[in-house]
Scaffold this motif. Structure first.
Motif, PDB file in Angstrom:
ATOM      1  N   UNK A 427       0.840  -1.199   0.000  1.00  0.00           N
ATOM      2  CA  UNK A 427       0.000   0.000   0.000  1.00  0.00           C
ATOM      3  C   UNK A 427       0.875   1.249   0.000  1.00  0.00           C
ATOM      4  N   UNK A 428       0.221   2.386  -0.264  1.00  0.00           N
ATOM      5  CA  UNK A 428       0.950   3.639  -0.417  1.00  0.00           C
ATOM      6  C   UNK A 428       1.615   4.079   0.887  1.00  0.00           C
ATOM      7  N   UNK A 515      -4.367   0.006  -4.148  1.00  0.00           N
ATOM      8  CA  UNK A 515      -3.106   0.359  -3.485  1.00  0.00           C
ATOM      9  C   UNK A 515      -3.304   1.591  -2.591  1.00  0.00           C
ATOM     10  N   UNK A 516      -4.125   2.526  -3.069  1.00  0.00           N
ATOM     11  CA  UNK A 516      -4.424   3.727  -2.285  1.00  0.00           C
ATOM     12  C   UNK A 516      -5.423   3.409  -1.170  1.00  0.00           C
ATOM     13  N   UNK A 517      -6.458   2.651  -1.520  1.00  0.00           N
ATOM     14  CA  UNK A 517      -7.492   2.343  -0.527  1.00  0.00           C
ATOM     15  C   UNK A 517      -6.901   1.599   0.672  1.00  0.00           C
ATOM     16  N   UNK A 518      -5.983   0.682   0.373  1.00  0.00           N
ATOM     17  CA  UNK A 518      -5.328  -0.059   1.471  1.00  0.00           C
ATOM     18  C   UNK A 518      -4.555   0.891   2.389  1.00  0.00           C
ATOM     19  N   UNK A 519      -4.004   1.950   1.783  1.00  0.00           N
ATOM     20  CA  UNK A 519      -3.240   2.891   2.622  1.00  0.00           C
ATOM     21  C   UNK A 519      -4.183   3.698   3.517  1.00  0.00           C
ATOM     22  N   UNK A 520      -5.400   3.964   3.046  1.00  0.00           N
ATOM     23  CA  UNK A 520      -6.360   4.682   3.896  1.00  0.00           C
ATOM     24  C   UNK A 520      -6.717   3.825   5.112  1.00  0.00           C
TER      25      UNK A 520
END
Lengths: 630, 150
Positions: A427-428, A515-520
């Motif tokens: 993730x990001x 990839x972004x959603x996982x970072x949230x």
């Protein structure tokens, strides 16, 4: 011959933001003749003290009178050279009205630039963090995004130039960041000015956050908090000896040079060079959108350092396209621009600016738009693609004791812990600035707090007490998540969408990947642990009416734009995979350079202006070499 | 009736509504500006001129009678003046004007002038200063705000 009458310019630059200004100052001081085209109003470009002061005070007055004090609120809303505005955002994509951007979606692109003299540095916050070494090799390290065509080490000299030009306040010794390596800074390096004092709330939060152990996806991390370097004036650091940057025509290099007199030292000056003002940040707490005392850097400060005997600036001149007469010749033959006399009228005249070398120095979105309109520089089909921003997830809560926000610069401390690590495979990465301005960004506080209090029946002394209670305890944490380049996040143009002068409006295609959603989700887990350690009562509330949100594993996460418009004409290793080479010259053309955040192959977790400025010095060096070899 | 006749009443009712003393309100330099502004704004649509007349009539009853007890005054205001249904919602408009410099509630409001924004009392209530004005000086944010009343 007067510079105004010349037609033999060495370089034509489109845009007077920080990239254009750095180029103009560097090139004219090296003796080159430069023409700049600026879409915004002439009043924004007055080079005399009275004129520029009057315009700036006008911006401030507009800000005071604005109902919503958003980033572009102080600046002219020009129909002939529109700027985007966050007030036009809606989650009902696609839409083409209101506003400048045509938002194809699925998510609206929420960041804005400013098309006026000085560009977006007029409203930038001023954070000047460098990117980290691993940011330059994301593909090699983590299998994500792309590598840059050169490593961090090659950037160090240019970062030092950028830090000198902007005038960075910070403490090198405090900047401990993940995997930064031994030689992140040159030995003994210091910033021009001492660090901007960290806020009272920073110190209160750090008491229980510095050294805090948090667990994320079965791995332990230790949170650290560091002061944030920034482009606003503070106390000069007597150990800083760099006077400036100059062209060495013998070695064909741009070089930093030191003060020759040991008694001389760095002088903090106002952004418009007005005397007796802005020599220190005075704590106006309005860096975005305007610093009333000129203590925050903006690009006009650099532009006023140019050799004006060699510089011509044409204002109210909106670039339309670059002329590619014969593609095989690989040469650009001019910049077409439309000049308007009156901002309230759609009348214009069309002209062509000519020089030996052309540089597009606009925002990532405007640069891409111009190239697409010109059918230039796009043999790679990468123009307009890989649009990136930091997707900013915010969490907010109420502290048990007053922390007194709404004071000082927007942010003076950040948590660098998640800027780099193995997790970037999954993730990001993100940086977490601690915010000094309460809940103003997500909720419209403190105005919204007044509405809430009156709605609950409070008036008089009880109202005043409630306002004191709630305003002094507001804590806001950012998670600025690094968006990874994706082909589908892009700028396009279409004849159906034109502005009043008949120029293209940018069409934006934008989404958030898993990839972004996982970072949230990951950031929420970290936020929860920081809030718990500080006994912060969580008040975060995401709504289905928010402009930008995603649903991941059944949870809604709202994010905001960071104002970091990046990508769209990436730099790379070969003509097939990129628009510009490591000199930021177009692979397809011998006399066209692109500067600005559009060149950045990846975003990293730092605010991009410093890196973009460093890259612009690199481009200036390449342009000077090319001119002197012709 | 002279234009300025109700200014002292406006001052008293503003203090009761905002929780700031009359002296603090006069100290902003905005008292007469706001009084004139409110007088000018009440017209054909809500709040109307008639709303304003009844508003001051009620204020007269409250302040010019024999009862000076603060709790009694507060109860009178809560019952008669403060409700959004009273006098075209004038009370909350006046509170918002003093706190933010805006005419209009919430997101419907905008500053009546640059000076009105700068003199907004919401910032004083929160022990800070308006964003972009009355800057407290280099490094002041590093320590708690200095409040001479404490």
């Amino acid at each position: 011959m007067n510079i105004k009458d010349r037609h033999d310019y060495d370089v034509v630059i489109v845009g007077t933001g920080i990239s254009g200004a750095v180029l103009a100052a560097t090139l004219t001081k090296a003796g080159k003749k430069v023409l700049m085209l600026e879409a915004g109003l002439n009043a924004g470009m007055y080079m005399d003290v009275n004129g520029s002061y009057t315009t700036y005070q006008g911006y401030l007055d507009t800000f005071y009178n604005a109902a919503a004090k958003v980033p572009n609120s102080p600046y002219p809303d020009l129909k002939n050279a529109q700027s985007p505005n966050v007030l036009n955002l809606s989650n009902k994509t696609p839409y083409s009205s209101p506003g400048y951007f045509v938002q194809e979606g699925p998510l609206p692109f929420a960041s804005e630039n400013t098309r006026i003299p000085g560009g977006t540095t007029m409203h930038w916050l001023g954070t000047t963090l460098r990117m980290l070494p691993n940011d330059f090799k994301m593909q090699t390290m983590y299998g994500r995004g792309v590598d840059w065509p050169f490593p961090y080490e090659e950037m160090n000299k240019y970062y030092e130039m950028a830090e000198n030009e902007i005038g960075v306040s910070g403490n090198v010794e405090e900047l401990k960041m993940p995997n930064m390596g031994e030689n992140f800074f040159s030995p003994g390096y210091v910033f021009p000015m001492e660090k901007i004092p960290q806020s009272y709330l920073d110190h209160k939060l750090m008491e229980k956050t510095e050294g805090l152990k948090v667990n994320l996806n079965n791995k332990d991390y230790t949170i650290t908090c560091i002061s944030t370097p920034q482009g606003r004036n503070s106390t000069p650091n007597k150990k800083y000896r760099i006077q400036g940057v100059r062209w060495d025509s013998d070695t064909k290099e741009l070089k930093l040079y030191d003060y020759s007199d040991p008694k001389e030292e760095y002088q903090p000056v106002a952004s418009l060079w007005d005397p007796y003002t802005g020599e220190r940040c005075e704590g106006n707490a309005s860096c975005v959108p305007i610093c009333p005392v000129q203590a925050k850097y903006n690009a006009l400060k650099t532009l006023k350092k140019a050799d004006i005997s060699k510089l011509n600036i044409i204002t109210q001149a909106v670039a339309v396209s670059v002329i590619v007469e014969d593609f095989d010749e690989r040469n650009i033959n001019g910049v077409v621009y439309k000049q308007y006399d009156n901002q309230h009228s759609a009348e214009y005249t069309t002209h062509v600016a000519k020089g030996k070398i052309y540089v597009l120095a606009c925002s990532a979105i405007e640069n891409a738009k111009l190239l697409l309109a010109s059918k230039a520089a796009n043999s790679s089909d990468q123009v307009g693609r890989n649009l990136m921003d930091h997707m900013v997830m915010l969490t907010w809560g109420l502290t048990p004791e007053p922390i007194y926000p709404y004071r000082g610069p927007g942010s003076t401390t950040n948590i660098p812990t998640f800027r780099d690590g193995e997790f970037r495979k999954e993730h990001a990465a993100w940086i977490s600035p601690l915010d000094n301005w309460g809940w103003s960004w997500p909720t419209g506080a403190p105005g919204s707090d007044l509405t809430n209090a009156m709605n609950s029946g409070l008036f008089g002394k009880k109202l005043r007490e409630e306002m004191n209670y709630i305003i002094t305890r507001q804590f806001l944490l950012h998670f600025e998540c690094e968006q990874i380049p994706e082909e589908g996040n892009r700028v396009t143009i279409d004849d159906r969408y034109l502005d009043r002068l008949g120029n293209y409006r940018p069409i934006l295609h934008y989404s958030a990947s898993d990839y972004m959603k996982k970072s949230f989700e990951a950031a929420q887990k970290v936020s929860e642990q920081i809030f718990a350690a500080n006994n912060i009562e969580n008040k975060t509330l995401y709504k289905p009416t928010d402009a930008d949100y995603v649903v991941y594993k059944g949870q809604q996460y709202t994010f905001f734009g960071a104002g970091h418009l990046v990508g769209t004409h990436r730099m790379g290793t070969a003509p097939e995979n990129s628009v510009v080479n490591s000199d930021q010259k177009c692979w397809d053309h011998d006399n066209l350079y692109l500067v600005g955040c559009g060149n950045m192959p990846t975003l990293g977790t730092s605010n991009p202006t410093l890196t973009m400025t460093a890259l612009t010095f690199k481009a200036a060096e390449a342009i000077l070499r090319q001119l002197e070899n012709q | 009736m002279e234009e300025k006749d109700n200014l002292p009443l406006f001052s008293k009712i503003s203090a009761s509504l905002t929780g700031f003393s009359e002296m603090e309100l006069w100290g902003t330099g905005m008292m007469e500006t706001y009084y004139n502004y409110v007088m000018g704004k009440c017209g054909e649509s809500s709040p109307t001129k008639l709303d304003l007349e009844y508003f001051f009539e009620k204020a007269k009853e409250i302040y010019l009678g024999d009862n000076n007890d603060e709790n009694w005054i507060d109860t009178q205001i809560q019952t008669w003046i403060f409700p959004p249904t009273s006098y075209g919602g004038l009370a909350q408009l006046i509170i918002t004007l003093w706190y933010t410099g805006n005419w209009g509630l919430g997101f419907n409001g905008s500053p009546i002038s640059a000076q009105a924004y700068v003199q907004g009392l919401i910032w004083n209530a929160g022990e800070t200063h308006p964003s972009g004005a009355k800057q407290p000086g280099f490094g002041s944010w590093n320590i708690p705000p200095i409040n001479i009343k404490k």
